[in-house]
Motif scaffolding. Structure first.
Motif, PDB file in Angstrom:
ATOM      1  N   SER A  48       0.840  -1.185   0.000  1.00 54.09           N
ATOM      2  CA  SER A  48       0.000   0.000   0.000  1.00 54.09           C
ATOM      3  C   SER A  48       0.880   1.243   0.000  1.00 54.09           C
ATOM      4  CB  SER A  48      -0.917   0.002   1.243  1.00 54.09           C
ATOM      5  OG  SER A  48      -1.753   1.125   1.234  1.00 54.09           O
ATOM      6  N   ALA A  49       0.283   2.340  -0.411  1.00 51.36           N
ATOM      7  CA  ALA A  49       0.979   3.640  -0.411  1.00 51.36           C
ATOM      8  C   ALA A  49       2.280   3.573  -1.190  1.00 51.36           C
ATOM      9  CB  ALA A  49       1.230   4.107   1.015  1.00 51.36           C
ATOM     10  N   GLY A  50       2.288   2.863  -2.305  1.00 51.62           N
ATOM     11  CA  GLY A  50       3.472   2.785  -3.161  1.00 51.62           C
ATOM     12  C   GLY A  50       4.551   1.877  -2.641  1.00 51.62           C
ATOM     13  N   SER A  51       4.250   1.037  -1.632  1.00 53.99           N
ATOM     14  CA  SER A  51       5.235   0.134  -1.057  1.00 53.99           C
ATOM     15  C   SER A  51       4.755  -1.298  -1.195  1.00 53.99           C
ATOM     16  CB  SER A  51       5.478   0.472   0.416  1.00 53.99           C
ATOM     17  OG  SER A  51       6.339  -0.487   1.011  1.00 53.99           O
ATOM     18  N   ASP A  52       5.737  -2.188  -1.437  1.00 52.16           N
ATOM     19  CA  ASP A  52       5.370  -3.606  -1.522  1.00 52.16           C
ATOM     20  C   ASP A  52       4.976  -4.175  -0.164  1.00 52.16           C
ATOM     21  OD1 ASP A  52       5.926  -3.525  -4.211  1.00 52.16           O
ATOM     22  OD2 ASP A  52       7.996  -4.229  -3.961  1.00 52.16           O
ATOM     23  N   ASP A  53       5.523  -3.597   0.896  1.00 50.44           N
ATOM     24  CA  ASP A  53       5.198  -4.055   2.239  1.00 50.44           C
ATOM     25  C   ASP A  53       5.446  -2.883   3.193  1.00 50.44           C
ATOM     26  OD1 ASP A  53       4.640  -5.393   4.542  1.00 50.44           O
ATOM     27  OD2 ASP A  53       6.245  -6.872   4.370  1.00 50.44           O
ATOM     28  N   VAL A  54       4.371  -2.353   3.775  1.00 49.10           N
ATOM     29  CA  VAL A  54       4.515  -1.185   4.648  1.00 49.10           C
ATOM     30  C   VAL A  54       5.222  -1.531   5.956  1.00 49.10           C
ATOM     31  CG1 VAL A  54       2.504  -0.002   3.679  1.00 49.10           C
ATOM     32  CG2 VAL A  54       2.201  -1.573   5.604  1.00 49.10           C
ATOM     33  N   TYR A  55       5.342  -2.817   6.266  1.00 45.13           N
ATOM     34  CA  TYR A  55       6.029  -3.236   7.494  1.00 45.13           C
ATOM     35  C   TYR A  55       7.454  -3.732   7.221  1.00 45.13           C
ATOM     36  CZ  TYR A  55       1.300  -3.105   9.422  1.00 45.13           C
ATOM     37  OH  TYR A  55       0.055  -2.705   9.814  1.00 45.13           O
ATOM     38  N   LYS A  56       7.933  -3.475   6.037  1.00 46.25           N
ATOM     39  CA  LYS A  56       9.259  -3.993   5.674  1.00 46.25           C
ATOM     40  C   LYS A  56      10.342  -3.445   6.590  1.00 46.25           C
ATOM     41  CE  LYS A  56      12.478  -4.321   1.786  1.00 46.25           C
ATOM     42  NZ  LYS A  56      12.708  -3.979   0.353  1.00 46.25           N
ATOM     43  N   HIS A  57      10.350  -2.133   6.847  1.00 46.33           N
ATOM     44  CA  HIS A  57      11.404  -1.544   7.689  1.00 46.33           C
ATOM     45  C   HIS A  57      11.258  -1.978   9.149  1.00 46.33           C
ATOM     46  CE1 HIS A  57       7.984   1.173   8.104  1.00 46.33           C
ATOM     47  NE2 HIS A  57       8.563   1.714   9.171  1.00 46.33           N
ATOM     48  N   ILE A  58      10.053  -2.287   9.580  1.00 47.66           N
ATOM     49  CA  ILE A  58       9.854  -2.783  10.943  1.00 47.66           C
ATOM     50  C   ILE A  58      10.437  -4.181  11.074  1.00 47.66           C
ATOM     51  CG2 ILE A  58       8.116  -3.332  12.694  1.00 47.66           C
ATOM     52  CD1 ILE A  58       8.310  -0.385  12.107  1.00 47.66           C
ATOM     53  N   LYS A  59      10.245  -5.007  10.044  1.00 45.97           N
ATOM     54  CA  LYS A  59      10.800  -6.355  10.053  1.00 45.97           C
ATOM     55  C   LYS A  59      12.327  -6.301  10.049  1.00 45.97           C
ATOM     56  CE  LYS A  59       6.795  -8.339   7.622  1.00 45.97           C
ATOM     57  NZ  LYS A  59       6.314  -8.975   6.377  1.00 45.97           N
ATOM     58  N   GLU A  60      12.873  -5.383   9.266  1.00 42.78           N
ATOM     59  CA  GLU A  60      14.333  -5.271   9.196  1.00 42.78           C
ATOM     60  C   GLU A  60      14.929  -4.809  10.515  1.00 42.78           C
ATOM     61  OE1 GLU A  60      14.905  -2.626   5.968  1.00 42.78           O
ATOM     62  OE2 GLU A  60      14.617  -4.154   4.399  1.00 42.78           O
ATOM     63  N   ALA A  61      14.162  -4.046  11.287  1.00 37.66           N
ATOM     64  CA  ALA A  61      14.649  -3.557  12.581  1.00 37.66           C
ATOM     65  C   ALA A  61      14.472  -4.586  13.684  1.00 37.66           C
ATOM     66  CB  ALA A  61      13.925  -2.265  12.942  1.00 37.66           C
ATOM     67  N   GLY A  62      13.879  -5.742  13.390  1.00 36.76           N
ATOM     68  CA  GLY A  62      13.696  -6.780  14.405  1.00 36.76           C
ATOM     69  C   GLY A  62      12.587  -6.461  15.393  1.00 36.76           C
ATOM     70  N   PHE A  82       9.219  -6.671  14.476  1.00 36.10           N
ATOM     71  CA  PHE A  82       7.961  -7.218  13.966  1.00 36.10           C
ATOM     72  C   PHE A  82       7.706  -8.597  14.586  1.00 36.10           C
ATOM     73  CE2 PHE A  82       5.299  -9.507  10.931  1.00 36.10           C
ATOM     74  CZ  PHE A  82       4.323  -8.567  10.639  1.00 36.10           C
ATOM     75  N   VAL A  83       6.467  -8.809  15.071  1.00 37.55           N
ATOM     76  CA  VAL A  83       6.050 -10.097  15.629  1.00 37.55           C
ATOM     77  C   VAL A  83       4.783 -10.511  14.897  1.00 37.55           C
ATOM     78  CG1 VAL A  83       5.438 -11.398  17.694  1.00 37.55           C
ATOM     79  CG2 VAL A  83       6.973  -9.423  17.870  1.00 37.55           C
ATOM     80  N   PRO A  84       4.813 -11.666  14.203  1.00 34.35           N
ATOM     81  CA  PRO A  84       3.653 -12.048  13.389  1.00 34.35           C
ATOM     82  C   PRO A  84       2.514 -12.638  14.223  1.00 34.35           C
ATOM     83  CG  PRO A  84       5.369 -13.696  13.178  1.00 34.35           C
ATOM     84  CD  PRO A  84       5.941 -12.608  14.034  1.00 34.35           C
ATOM     85  N   THR A  85       1.312 -12.434  13.739  1.00 37.37           N
ATOM     86  CA  THR A  85       0.114 -13.069  14.291  1.00 37.37           C
ATOM     87  C   THR A  85      -0.562 -13.863  13.172  1.00 37.37           C
ATOM     88  OG1 THR A  85      -1.229 -11.107  13.807  1.00 37.37           O
ATOM     89  CG2 THR A  85      -0.248 -11.252  15.998  1.00 37.37           C
ATOM     90  N   GLN A  86      -1.516 -14.694  13.543  1.00 36.84           N
ATOM     91  CA  GLN A  86      -2.190 -15.543  12.556  1.00 36.84           C
ATOM     92  C   GLN A  86      -3.578 -14.975  12.235  1.00 36.84           C
ATOM     93  OE1 GLN A  86      -0.704 -18.182  11.112  1.00 36.84           O
ATOM     94  NE2 GLN A  86       1.122 -17.691  12.313  1.00 36.84           N
ATOM     95  N   ARG A  87      -3.917 -14.978  10.936  1.00 33.42           N
ATOM     96  CA  ARG A  87      -5.240 -14.542  10.506  1.00 33.42           C
ATOM     97  C   ARG A  87      -6.276 -15.628  10.817  1.00 33.42           C
ATOM     98  NH1 ARG A  87      -5.589 -10.238   6.920  1.00 33.42           N
ATOM     99  NH2 ARG A  87      -7.557 -11.094   6.131  1.00 33.42           N
ATOM    100  N   THR A  88      -7.485 -15.211  11.065  1.00 31.09           N
ATOM    101  CA  THR A  88      -8.594 -16.142  11.281  1.00 31.09           C
ATOM    102  C   THR A  88      -9.295 -16.367   9.960  1.00 31.09           C
ATOM    103  OG1 THR A  88      -8.888 -15.337  13.543  1.00 31.09           O
ATOM    104  CG2 THR A  88     -10.734 -16.557  12.546  1.00 31.09           C
ATOM    105  N   GLU A  89      -9.232 -17.586   9.450  1.00 29.98           N
ATOM    106  CA  GLU A  89      -9.832 -17.882   8.157  1.00 29.98           C
ATOM    107  C   GLU A  89     -11.357 -17.933   8.264  1.00 29.98           C
ATOM    108  OE1 GLU A  89      -8.193 -18.011   5.413  1.00 29.98           O
ATOM    109  OE2 GLU A  89      -6.222 -17.808   6.361  1.00 29.98           O
ATOM    110  N   GLY A  90     -12.016 -17.534   7.197  1.00 31.00           N
ATOM    111  CA  GLY A  90     -13.468 -17.631   7.129  1.00 31.00           C
ATOM    112  C   GLY A  90     -14.216 -16.399   7.600  1.00 31.00           C
TER     113      GLY A  90
END
Length: 334
Positions: free
Chosen positions: A142-156, A158-166
């Motif tokens: 979004s906003a011209g970026s492939d991943d808006v959380y990319k720099h957060i992941k690179e800084a260590g 970012f903590v992932p959560t799981q989506r609820t399907e359905g």
């Protein structure tokens, strides 16, 4: 600042309205340190952001995961404004005020940040003393970026959560669009006007006619159900009557056999009465010694001319002798 029990007794505060600011030194933590529960002097501050339109269980489960990532955590939730959302994502069903209030009443949320930025900047992270950012691991372009959380992941951070399907906001909107006629008819029936629903005059009449048809169908269905219930009750009562009739029939037959059967009481009574009648019509002869059979003292003697049938005269001489004796007897009486 930490509010230990506030989420259980009151809505979560807004970040720009609370007077309590976190004064603890913000030292950079690793995920391993945070999982051990350090530092001991303050909770780990976790940030999660989103639009949260039509707040549903999928949103709540994501926030629950963010809250329970570490043993001691404080969850801040950023909610984007209508302007940013309409610009980068699209129109929402709920406005920003409604979305803010929905987040405040989620039990996992400790603080709500209104008008959150679309892309997280170092200044924003520092202002709110954010240690980690929680979001699902799917790249969010979004906003011209492939991943808006990319720099957060690179800084260590970012903590992932799981989506609820359905379940998702898009799924709910799809259901509404797919069943638009049903919901339009329902709201017309509940008192909304065609103008409020943006329904044309022709469609309004069509929907109202369909509502009338549905009411008639419901009445017919109720009548059928009542008829089935009535028939069931009649069948049940008939079964009970038949069962009672069978029981009474068995009882009647048993009583009949006891009275009129081969060894019944009626036969015994008939035999007893027959015996009495036979005794009445043919009584038994009295014995010879009975006084009724002897000669009564008041009874006159038999006439001499009555012969004894049991011993007739054996000869003419005997007969003449008997006659002479009878004549002598008459003379004596004279």
């Amino acid at each position: 600042c930490f509010f230990p029990f506030q989420t259980l007794t009151a809505p979560a505060p807004f970040a720009d309205e609370t007077s309590c600011q976190c004064q603890a030194p913000h030292e950079k933590l690793t995920i391993a340190q945070a999982r051990l529960g350090t530092p001991v002097d303050r909770p780990v501050r976790v940030y999660a952001d989103g639009i949260f339109d039509l707040f549903h269980s999928g949103h709540a489960r994501a926030l629950m995961q963010a809250k329970t990532l570490f043993p001691n955590s404080y969850l801040l939730v950023g909610v984007c404004s209508d302007d940013l959302t309409h610009k980068f994502k699209g129109f929402t069903v709920m406005n920003e005020t409604e979305r803010y209030e929905a987040l405040r009443h989620c039990r996992y949320v400790d603080e709500v940040i209104r008008d959150a930025p679309w892309t997280l900047t170092p200044e924003f992270l520092e202002k709110h003393k954010i240690d980690f950012v929680a979001h699902d691991d799917i790249p969010y372009s979004s906003a011209g970026s492939d991943d808006v959380y990319k720099h957060i992941k690179e800084a260590g951070m970012f903590v992932p959560t799981q989506r609820t399907e359905g379940i998702s906001t898009s799924d709910i909107i799809t259901r509404i669009v797919r069943d638009y006629d049903v919901y339009a008819r329902r709201n017309l029936q509940r008192g909304y006007t065609a103008k409020e629903l943006n329904v044309s005059f022709i469609n309004e009449k069509k929907y109202r006619f369909q509502n009338q048809v549905d009411k008639m169908k419901e009445k017919v269905k109720n009548v059928e159900e009542r008829s089935k219930e009535f028939v069931y009750k009649v069948e049940e009562k008939s079964h009970d009557l038949i069962q009672k009739w069978e029981e009474k029939s068995r009882e009647f037959i048993g009583n009949f056999l006891e009275l009129f059967g081969p060894d019944g009481a009626w036969k015994q009574m008939f035999q007893e009465r027959s015996g009495r009648m036979l005794q009445a019509f043919s009584p038994r002869q009295s014995p010879n010694s009975s006084p009724t059979r002897g000669r009564s003292p008041s009874r006159s003697p038999s006439p001499p001319w009555v012969f004894n049938k049991a011993s007739p005269p054996s000869s003419p001489k005997a007969a003449s002798a008997s006659l002479s004796s009878m004549s002598e007897g008459d003379e004596d009486e004279k």
